[in-house]
Motif scaffolding. Structure first.
Motif, short mmCIF file in Angstrom:
data_model
loop_
_atom_site.label_atom_id
_atom_site.label_comp_id
_atom_site.label_asym_id
_atom_site.label_seq_id
_atom_site.Cartn_x
_atom_site.Cartn_y
_atom_site.Cartn_z
N ASN A 1 37.41 17.09 89.66
CA ASN A 1 36.28 16.18 89.44
C ASN A 1 36.49 15.19 88.30
O ASN A 1 35.84 14.16 88.25
N THR A 2 37.41 15.51 87.41
CA THR A 2 37.69 14.60 86.30
C THR A 2 39.04 13.89 86.47
O THR A 2 39.50 13.21 85.55
N VAL A 3 39.64 14.03 87.65
CA VAL A 3 40.95 13.43 87.94
C VAL A 3 40.77 12.35 88.99
O VAL A 3 40.39 12.62 90.13
N ALA A 4 41.06 11.11 88.61
CA ALA A 4 40.72 9.96 89.45
C ALA A 4 41.35 10.00 90.83
O ALA A 4 40.70 9.63 91.82
N ASP A 5 42.58 10.45 90.95
CA ASP A 5 43.25 10.38 92.25
C ASP A 5 43.24 11.71 93.01
O ASP A 5 43.96 11.87 93.99
N PRO B 1 31.31 19.57 94.96
CA PRO B 1 30.03 19.39 94.26
C PRO B 1 29.94 20.29 93.04
O PRO B 1 30.38 21.44 93.07
N SER B 2 29.40 19.76 91.97
CA SER B 2 29.26 20.52 90.73
C SER B 2 28.21 19.86 89.86
O SER B 2 28.01 18.65 89.92
N ALA B 3 27.56 20.67 89.04
CA ALA B 3 26.70 20.11 88.00
C ALA B 3 27.57 19.58 86.87
O ALA B 3 28.72 19.98 86.72
N TRP B 4 27.02 18.64 86.09
CA TRP B 4 27.73 18.16 84.91
C TRP B 4 27.61 19.22 83.80
O TRP B 4 26.54 19.80 83.61
N PRO B 5 28.67 19.47 83.04
CA PRO B 5 28.53 20.34 81.87
C PRO B 5 27.80 19.60 80.75
O PRO B 5 27.82 18.37 80.69
N VAL B 6 27.14 20.36 79.89
CA VAL B 6 26.50 19.76 78.71
C VAL B 6 27.49 19.82 77.57
O VAL B 6 28.04 20.88 77.24
N ASP B 7 27.78 18.67 76.96
CA ASP B 7 28.75 18.61 75.87
C ASP B 7 28.18 19.22 74.60
O ASP B 7 27.05 18.91 74.21
N ALA C 1 25.69 24.84 90.82
CA ALA C 1 26.08 25.24 89.48
C ALA C 1 27.29 24.44 88.99
O ALA C 1 28.01 23.82 89.78
N TYR C 2 27.51 24.46 87.70
CA TYR C 2 28.71 23.85 87.12
C TYR C 2 29.92 24.69 87.50
O TYR C 2 29.94 25.90 87.27
N ASN C 3 30.91 24.06 88.08
CA ASN C 3 32.13 24.74 88.49
C ASN C 3 33.26 24.31 87.57
O ASN C 3 33.89 23.26 87.78
N GLU C 4 33.51 25.09 86.54
CA GLU C 4 34.47 24.70 85.50
C GLU C 4 35.87 24.48 86.06
O GLU C 4 36.54 23.50 85.72
N ALA C 5 36.32 25.38 86.93
CA ALA C 5 37.67 25.27 87.47
C ALA C 5 37.84 23.99 88.29
O ALA C 5 38.82 23.26 88.12
N GLU C 6 36.88 23.70 89.17
CA GLU C 6 36.96 22.49 89.99
C GLU C 6 36.77 21.23 89.16
O GLU C 6 37.34 20.18 89.44
#
Length: 333
Positions: A240-244, A250-256, A230-235
């Motif tokens: 997952n969106t922070v390069a370092d 593991p997470s699904a991509w959210p739909v924009d 499932a999409y894990n918003e908190a993670e």
């Protein structure tokens, strides 16, 4: 007879005045055209339909996501942003909505903005057991890296893209390196597109990051892999969106979410038919991707793309407008 003639003149005069009032109510307006293909064609489509069908005097203004949405939320200008990716600026959109400067009106792309890892449709049909990322990682031998055929290759976008960061983090989260995979830096948008085109023309395996709707997916049919989780918003926000960030999960991509934003003053002064059109006007990702592919192949501008759509898809757009508007628009083509 005189009474009948007078009544008839009065009726026609009233209708004409009503028609003029609608046109006057619409008046001058600005439509934001963002700097990507789908936004360009949708903004030009709105301009043609509102001008020809509803007597507006619409003009295109060039914009981009952040400055356009911010300006609408703070100043109520421009009047319409046909393709607003509001998940990029949730706080700005909420503030503008709460303070009565903007309203959300339907969605031009109700499928949403879809990002993820994709494989060619012909490959998915030949390997129906590969549906998720976990399924994929079991078969590095089917996706050999050109530099090291003993490993599988996952193609990434260029540096600087948000999707590139997420793909790198998901590569770590799913422990793809331990499963015998490498992450290939394609170097640029052209490099990423070229890797897909090359694989498709040779009917070879390919897997990597891409998104929809796009012209490329309108030309080459691709299937998105399911994340299997499932999409894990908190993670997603934390790591997952922070390069370092060292420990992505593991997470699904959210739909924009993609909507049409309208300045509140404009929504209040135009006739209901205009707002009804903006509410109904929508494309599937498949339809808009094919239109963008046609534009790319023909080096067409947003205006030419809009006219091509109107000429070739009357069954779609006539359902968005009133019969009277449809007649005027068709006469103008």
């Amino acid at each position: 007879m005189k009474s009948l003639l007078a009544s008839t003149c009065l009726i026609f005069g009233t209708l004409a005045a009503s028609s003029f009032a609608h046109a006057a109510d619409c008046g001058d307006l600005t439509i934001a055209s963002m700097n990507w293909q789908s936004a360009e064609v949708i903004s030009n489509l709105d301009k043609i339909i509102l001008n020809e069908g509803y007597g507006c005097n619409a003009e295109i203004t060039i914009g981009d996501t952040v400055p356009t949405i911010t300006s609408m939320a703070e100043k109520g200008q421009p009047d319409i942003a046909p393709e607003a990716w509001i998940d990029l600026l949730p706080d700005v959109v909420k503030k503008g909505t709460d303070e009565g400067r903007i309203v959300q009106v339907g969605s031009p792309l109700p499928d949403g903005g879809i990002q993820g890892w994709w494989i060619p449709k012909y490959f998915a049909e030949a390997h129906p057991d590969i549906k998720t990322i976990a399924d994929l990682l079991k078969h590095p031998d089917l996706f050999p890296d050109p530099e090291d055929p003993s490993k599988g290759a996952i193609y990434n976008g260029p540096q600087g893209w948000g999707g590139t960061v997420v793909t790198t983090q998901l590569y770590k989260a799913f422990e793809a390196d331990k499963a015998g995979w490498t992450l290939v830096d394609t170097g640029s948008a052209a490099g990423l597109d070229g890797s897909i085109s090359k694989a498709y023309e040779r009917q070879q395996a390919w897997v990597g990051y891409y998104w929809a709707p796009t012209a490329l997916l309108g030309k080459y049919e691709m299937v998105q892999l399911e994340a299997g989780v499932a999409y894990n918003e908190a993670e997603w926000k934390r790591c997952n969106t922070v390069a370092d960030c060292p420990d992505p999960k593991p997470s699904a991509w959210p739909v924009d979410t993609i909507v049409t934003l309208v300045a509140k003053p404009f929504s209040e002064r135009v006739g209901p038919e205009v707002m009804d059109y903006l509410n109904k006007r929508s494309f599937s990702n498949g339809t808009i991707s094919k239109l963008m592919a046609w534009m790319t192949d023909n080096q067409a501008t947003g205006e030419l793309g809009a006219k091509h759509f109107l000429e070739e898809n009357k069954d779609i757009w006539k359902a968005w407008v009133s019969p009277e508007a449809a007649e005027k628009i068709e006469a103008a083509l």
